[in-house]
Design an enzyme around this catalytic site. Structure first.
Site: not given
Lengths: 91, 92, 192
Positions: C98, C101-103
């Site tokens: 991701c 962000c950090s999905c």
């Protein structure tokens, strides 16, 4: 962050890092705010992106989250700055 | 709706220069040409959700890009696959 | 000083107290949510992978609708983002990132690992993926194409890796035991 040159030569820390109680609590509050439609994950992201870059890199992952959560709760009027200042006095 | 195999270009647009916004189309892919792999469904526009505004449903696609073409480096045949909303895609 | 620059632990304590006072999130609710979140782990995704290796119908379900496949394994998915599953083959290897962000497919793998959230991983995965994989000692053969999947929007993605050779006759528990977190993101292969 995709392809950003300053990180292209940076090694990845592949070790696992245990989460702290702080991390877990922030994560849980975010989930509850999402489930109760108080704040969406998109608003969380917007708030994280709004952190100035120098501070962004100084803050840990969940430190960014609590900052974004506070920002969004203030923007939405869920809490006021007066309430937050008073609550900070008590902790 | 765009069908699989449709050639598309990602809009070369920088809303960030026009004021506060939240954009889910990565910088590195703007202006790039790719191919629609499949329709993923319809989802509320994140650009509005991020500001708690009413959000229209948008078609979301998986779009494939030639990876070396994006960076001018990499292994031929490698690909990037990215979720992109209809508002960012124009057929070529 | 901007109030948002308050030390993070104080900010959390103040926010937690205010949310409790306002009836939005009690301490009990937070504790309950932490317990639920801690219960999700890569072992869940590994069970799905093992079942897909053994059961062609389940494999087909997993590839067409990851959310339903997770639910069929008893994993709660209601209210969570849809899960997509990327099938590795002899010709194609998938890597999930991701960049924005950090999905992460938290419902089936638990909290995202530290490296997944790092700037270096997010920057390099799309630009130098083969170099990135070398950090894990993972080498993708030249004959294999790499597909890097950037979770930019509403789906969460996990990889269905190839079943290793020399696992013939293994049951689901034994297969699930060799599937690790990184195998389902694509930074490593399951060790047969």
């Amino acid at each position: 962050m995709g392809g950003v040159s300053k990180f292209i030569c940076e090694a990845v820390d592949t070790e696992s890092h245990a989460l702290t109680d702080f991390d877990r609590q922030v994560d849980a509050i975010r989930q509850i705010l999402g489930a109760k439609k108080v704040m969406s994950v998109d608003e969380l992201r917007r708030g994280i992106e709004a952190i100035p870059e120098a501070e962004y890199h100084r803050l840990s992952y969940y430190q960014r989250w609590i900052r974004s959560i506070a920002d969004n709760l203030l923007v939405r009027g869920v809490i006021t700055e007066v309430e937050l200042l008073a609550a900070l006095e008590r902790v | 709706m765009l069908s699989p195999g449709t050639h598309v270009r990602v809009r070369f647009d920088w809303p960030e220069t026009r004021g506060p916004c939240h954009i889910r189309t990565p910088h590195f892919i703007r202006g790039a040409e790719g191919v629609v792999e499949r329709h993923l469904g319809r989802f509320p526009n994140a650009e509005d959700l991020a500001f708690a505004r009413p959000a229209a449903l948008l078609d979301l696609y998986h779009v494939r890009f030639d990876q070396p073409a994006i960076w001018g480096e990499g292994r031929a045949g490698d690909a990037l696959v990215i979720e992109l909303a209809e508002t960012w895609l124009e057929p070529t | 000083m901007n109030i948002l620059q308050t030390a993070s632990h104080r900010l959390l304590a103040a926010i937690a107290n205010l949310l409790a006072e306002k009836g939005i999130a009690s301490a009990q609710e937070v504790a309950h949510r932490i317990a639920l979140t801690d219960a999700a782990s890569p072992a869940q995704g590994a069970r799905m992978v093992a079942r897909a290796w053994l059961d062609p119908d389940y494999r087909a379900l997993m590839l067409s609708d990851g959310t339903k496949a997770a639910e069929a394994e008893g994993i709660p998915m209601r209210g969570l983002p849809p899960l997509g599953v990327l099938e590795d083959t002899a010709d194609v290897h998938h890597l999930v990132v991701c960049t924005l962000c950090s999905c992460y497919p938290r419902a089936v793998l638990g909290y995202p690992p530290f490296w997944f959230k790092s700037a270096a991983y997010r920057a390099r995965a799309v630009r130098d993926p083969r170099g990135l994989l070398a950090e894990w000692g993972t080498v993708i053969p030249d004959t294999m194409r790499l597909r890097v999947v950037d979770s930019t929007a509403d789906y969460r993605w996990m990889v269905l890796p190839q079943r290793p050779a020399r696992t013939d006759g293994w049951d689901a528990d034994r297969l699930a035991a060799i599937v690790r977190e990184g195998d389902m993101i694509g930074v490593t292969f399951p060790a047969g």
